[in-house]
Design a protein around this motif. Structure first.
Motif, mmCIF file in Angstrom:
data_model
loop_
_atom_site.group_PDB
_atom_site.id
_atom_site.type_symbol
_atom_site.label_atom_id
_atom_site.label_comp_id
_atom_site.label_asym_id
_atom_site.label_seq_id
_atom_site.Cartn_x
_atom_site.Cartn_y
_atom_site.Cartn_z
ATOM 1 N N ALA A 175 0.707 -1.129 -0.425
ATOM 2 C CA ALA A 175 -0.247 -0.381 0.352
ATOM 3 C C ALA A 175 0.906 1.368 0.241
ATOM 4 N N ASP A 176 0.479 2.372 -0.589
ATOM 5 C CA ASP A 176 0.981 3.840 -0.293
ATOM 6 C C ASP A 176 1.539 4.758 0.747
ATOM 7 N N ALA A 177 2.358 4.735 1.908
ATOM 8 C CA ALA A 177 3.099 5.439 2.168
ATOM 9 C C ALA A 177 1.415 6.625 2.795
ATOM 10 N N PRO A 178 1.776 6.376 4.106
ATOM 11 C CA PRO A 178 0.508 7.740 4.257
ATOM 12 C C PRO A 178 1.749 8.799 4.414
ATOM 13 N N GLU A 179 0.198 9.782 4.260
ATOM 14 C CA GLU A 179 1.304 11.316 3.974
ATOM 15 C C GLU A 179 1.965 11.916 5.608
ATOM 16 N N VAL A 180 2.966 12.049 5.166
ATOM 17 C CA VAL A 180 4.056 13.175 6.120
ATOM 18 C C VAL A 180 3.501 14.029 7.106
ATOM 19 N N VAL A 181 2.982 13.958 7.845
ATOM 20 C CA VAL A 181 2.258 15.010 9.270
ATOM 21 C C VAL A 181 2.875 16.060 9.726
ATOM 22 N N ILE A 182 2.643 17.010 9.433
ATOM 23 C CA ILE A 182 3.887 18.042 10.136
ATOM 24 C C ILE A 182 3.717 19.073 11.278
ATOM 25 N N ASP A 183 4.145 19.315 12.255
ATOM 26 C CA ASP A 183 3.475 19.990 13.398
ATOM 27 C C ASP A 183 4.753 21.231 13.234
ATOM 28 N N VAL A 184 4.060 23.028 13.432
ATOM 29 C CA VAL A 184 4.109 23.737 12.936
ATOM 30 C C VAL A 184 5.012 23.813 14.498
ATOM 31 N N ASN A 185 4.805 23.876 14.949
ATOM 32 C CA ASN A 185 4.750 23.892 17.081
ATOM 33 C C ASN A 185 6.538 23.472 16.956
ATOM 34 N N GLY A 186 5.923 21.933 16.647
ATOM 35 C CA GLY A 186 7.267 20.958 16.505
ATOM 36 C C GLY A 186 8.977 21.328 15.584
ATOM 37 N N MET A 187 8.250 22.001 14.349
ATOM 38 C CA MET A 187 8.830 22.002 13.440
ATOM 39 C C MET A 187 9.760 23.450 14.322
ATOM 40 N N VAL A 188 9.093 24.120 15.008
ATOM 41 C CA VAL A 188 10.009 25.835 15.460
ATOM 42 C C VAL A 188 10.907 25.694 16.110
ATOM 43 N N LYS A 189 10.515 24.653 17.016
ATOM 44 C CA LYS A 189 10.849 24.320 18.688
ATOM 45 C C LYS A 189 12.292 23.270 17.745
ATOM 46 N N ALA A 190 12.332 22.549 16.797
ATOM 47 C CA ALA A 190 13.515 22.183 16.268
ATOM 48 C C ALA A 190 14.502 22.763 16.093
ATOM 49 N N LEU A 191 13.676 24.015 15.105
ATOM 50 C CA LEU A 191 14.944 25.089 14.444
ATOM 51 C C LEU A 191 15.582 26.173 15.738
ATOM 52 N N ASP A 192 14.969 25.921 16.418
ATOM 53 C CA ASP A 192 15.335 27.187 17.472
ATOM 54 C C ASP A 192 16.786 25.892 18.591
ATOM 55 N N GLN A 193 16.838 24.734 18.111
ATOM 56 C CA GLN A 193 17.326 23.801 18.994
ATOM 57 C C GLN A 193 18.499 23.732 17.978
ATOM 58 N N TYR A 194 18.764 24.271 16.914
ATOM 59 C CA TYR A 194 19.144 23.712 15.836
ATOM 60 C C TYR A 194 21.160 24.241 15.887
ATOM 61 N N GLY A 195 21.841 23.541 16.194
ATOM 62 C CA GLY A 195 23.095 24.224 15.700
ATOM 63 C C GLY A 195 23.615 23.982 14.910
ATOM 64 N N PRO A 196 24.505 24.498 13.823
ATOM 65 C CA PRO A 196 25.003 24.500 13.170
ATOM 66 C C PRO A 196 26.143 23.625 12.965
ATOM 67 N N ARG A 197 26.325 22.813 11.879
ATOM 68 C CA ARG A 197 28.051 21.401 12.287
ATOM 69 C C ARG A 197 29.081 22.839 12.294
ATOM 70 N N PRO A 198 30.387 23.059 13.051
ATOM 71 C CA PRO A 198 31.290 23.561 12.153
ATOM 72 C C PRO A 198 32.524 22.880 11.282
ATOM 73 N N LYS A 199 32.703 23.719 10.383
ATOM 74 C CA LYS A 199 33.458 23.363 9.110
ATOM 75 C C LYS A 199 35.198 23.281 9.610
ATOM 76 N N HIS A 200 35.491 23.417 11.162
ATOM 77 C CA HIS A 200 37.353 23.207 11.054
ATOM 78 C C HIS A 200 37.342 22.050 12.169
ATOM 79 N N ARG A 201 38.567 21.287 11.803
ATOM 80 C CA ARG A 201 38.691 20.144 12.355
ATOM 81 C C ARG A 201 38.879 19.818 13.795
ATOM 82 N N PHE A 202 39.180 18.821 14.652
ATOM 83 C CA PHE A 202 39.252 18.753 15.712
ATOM 84 C C PHE A 202 40.814 17.666 15.647
ATOM 85 N N ARG A 203 41.515 17.816 16.021
ATOM 86 C CA ARG A 203 42.347 16.797 16.011
ATOM 87 C C ARG A 203 42.156 15.498 17.007
#
Length: 451
Positions: free
Chosen positions: A300-328
């Motif tokens: 059967a076809d997979a169900p549609e993805v339901v996106i919670d707007v409040n959850g998406m905003v909270k995830a964006l607030d907690q998101y931190g970009p990955r650093p570009k430089h490398r650590f030894r």
């Protein structure tokens, strides 16, 4: 509908809207392929024909004969019908063949005796249907639908009728039993061939044709009748027992065909295994647990993805970009140095040469020359070890050992070593092996530490 002789309905007949009449036969008759129906009719008519090609190739012509029967049953005349009246009746039943095709078919039916003149006069243009022709047309349709399975049931009914007579004829009953057994065997072997070579679609059609659940009980009842009416006639009892064996063989092939259809249909998710009516009965009469098992392996076809707007905003607030430089990565803790593989190999080589020298010195026993033949005759592992050590030190220029192998071959089937060449070990000079080995070992250790 056209048979190749013309484009179809003529222009002056297009304004007539044909009335579609319900067919006399089951609806799944149309599922049979045209080639399969032609092959069935050819086999059915083979005992009655005298030349090849006598059976029609177009199934619509057979349908036309059945439609002629319907036209006669609907016509109110009591003195037969003319060809014109028959053609009009065929048009009203929806037969769309050309005028020439209908006329040629009616002429053929008249020549073969299907249509008889109402009065035995020349040029008498009114016709009736001969009953034997009616039976032949209906039998042709029935054999195309069921493949002749109904004849087995008819044979059993005739045999039962012969047994239930006041004074049954044993010879007649025996002939009926033999005919039933021959028919069952032919159908069983045809089923066996189809199970081995047929496709799932062919087996589905054959399974529906052979759907006679009460056939086994009828054979058992026949056997009981024969036992009660002809007790002591062993020929009839043997024929009845042979009929039961043939029925068991036939039933085994029916089960094998159904099993193959279910196996292939279940693996391929083929919904044609059952008819729509069977699915409807299963939906009404089956339990919820059984109905739930049907959809276990369905895709059967997979169900549609339901996106919670409040959850998406909270995830964006907690998101931190990955650093570009490398650590030894942290350095490993300091401890014992890594083992020296080269030094280990050198020490192993010195130890192996020391072991070989000690072994050969033991064989020499302080002598400068010794015959190795007797020592090698004790066992195969001993012979292999002595020869390996002697050849290794003989190839080393720094070692004072020479190995001489004679070309003669000693064979003794009773000895542990059945065949070998005589060998002698010669020492060229006296050297203290322990002193040499200790010196070499110390030098190797110093070299390994330097490395």
């Amino acid at each position: 509908m056209s048979d190749g002789d013309g484009p179809g309905i003529s222009a002056d007949e297009e304004d007539q809207s044909p009335v579609v009449q319900t067919d006399l036969f089951d609806s799944y008759r149309e599922q049979l392929a045209l080639s399969e129906r032609r092959a069935t009719w050819k086999a059915f008519a083979a005992p009655l024909t005298s030349q090849a090609g006598a059976v029609v190739r177009d199934p619509d012509l057979v349908e036309m004969a059945v439609a002629v029967i319907g036209a006669f049953s609907e016509h109110p005349s009591e003195h037969g019908m003319t060809f014109a009246q028959i053609r009009e009746g065929l048009r009203s039943m929806g037969v769309g063949a050309t005028f020439a095709t209908i006329e040629a078919r009616l002429e053929h039916l008249h020549r073969e005796g299907f249509l008889e003149t109402y009065l035995p006069k020349l040029h008498q243009g009114r016709y009736v249907i001969r009953p034997a022709g009616l039976v032949g047309a209906l039998a042709a349709q029935r054999v195309a639908e069921y493949g002749g399975i109904d004849e087995m049931v008819l044979l059993l009914d005739r045999t039962r009728a012969a047994l239930q007579m006041p004074n049954p004829d044993p010879r007649r009953v025996l002939n009926h039993l033999h005919t039933c057994r021959f028919t069952l065997t032919v159908f069983a072997k045809d089923l066996q061939r189809c199970v081995a070579t047929g496709t799932s679609a062919e087996l589905m059609i054959m399974g529906r044709q052979h759907d006679h659940s009460g056939y086994t009980q009828q054979v058992v009842d026949l056997n009981s009748l024969i036992t009660s009416r002809f007790a002591g006639l062993y020929e009839l009892e043997d024929a009845a027992a042979a009929l039961i064996e043939a029925e068991q063989f036939y039933r085994a092939q029916v089960r094998a065909a159904i099993g193959k259809v279910l196996a292939h249909g279940g693996a391929s998710l083929n919904f044609d295994v059952l008819t729509p009516r069977e699915y409807e009965d299963a939906a009404i009469g089956s339990s919820p647990d059984l109905l739930a098992d049907v959809g276990t392996h369905l895709i059967a076809d997979a169900p549609e993805v339901v996106i919670d707007v409040n959850g998406m905003v909270k995830a964006l607030d907690q998101y931190g970009p990955r650093p570009k430089h490398r650590f030894r990565p942290p350095e490993p803790p300091r401890g014992n140095p890594d083992p020296d593989p080269i030094g280990a190999m050198a020490r192993a080589a010195v130890e192996a040469r020391r072991r070989r020298r000690l072994g050969l010195e033991a064989l020499l026993g302080g002598k400068t020359e010794v015959d190795l033949t007797s020592a090698m005759q004790t066992s195969w592992p001993t012979a292999v070890r002595i020869l390996t050590d002697a050849m290794a030190l003989d190839a080393d220029k720094n070692e004072p050992f020479l190995l001489h192998i004679d070309e003669a071959l000693l064979i003794d089937p009773e000895a542990p070593v059945t065949y070998l060449h005589p060998a002698r070990l010669i020492r060229t000079e006296f050297v203290l092996p322990e002193a040499d080995m200790s010196t070499e070992q110390s030098q190797s250790q110093q070299g390994g530490s330097d490395v």
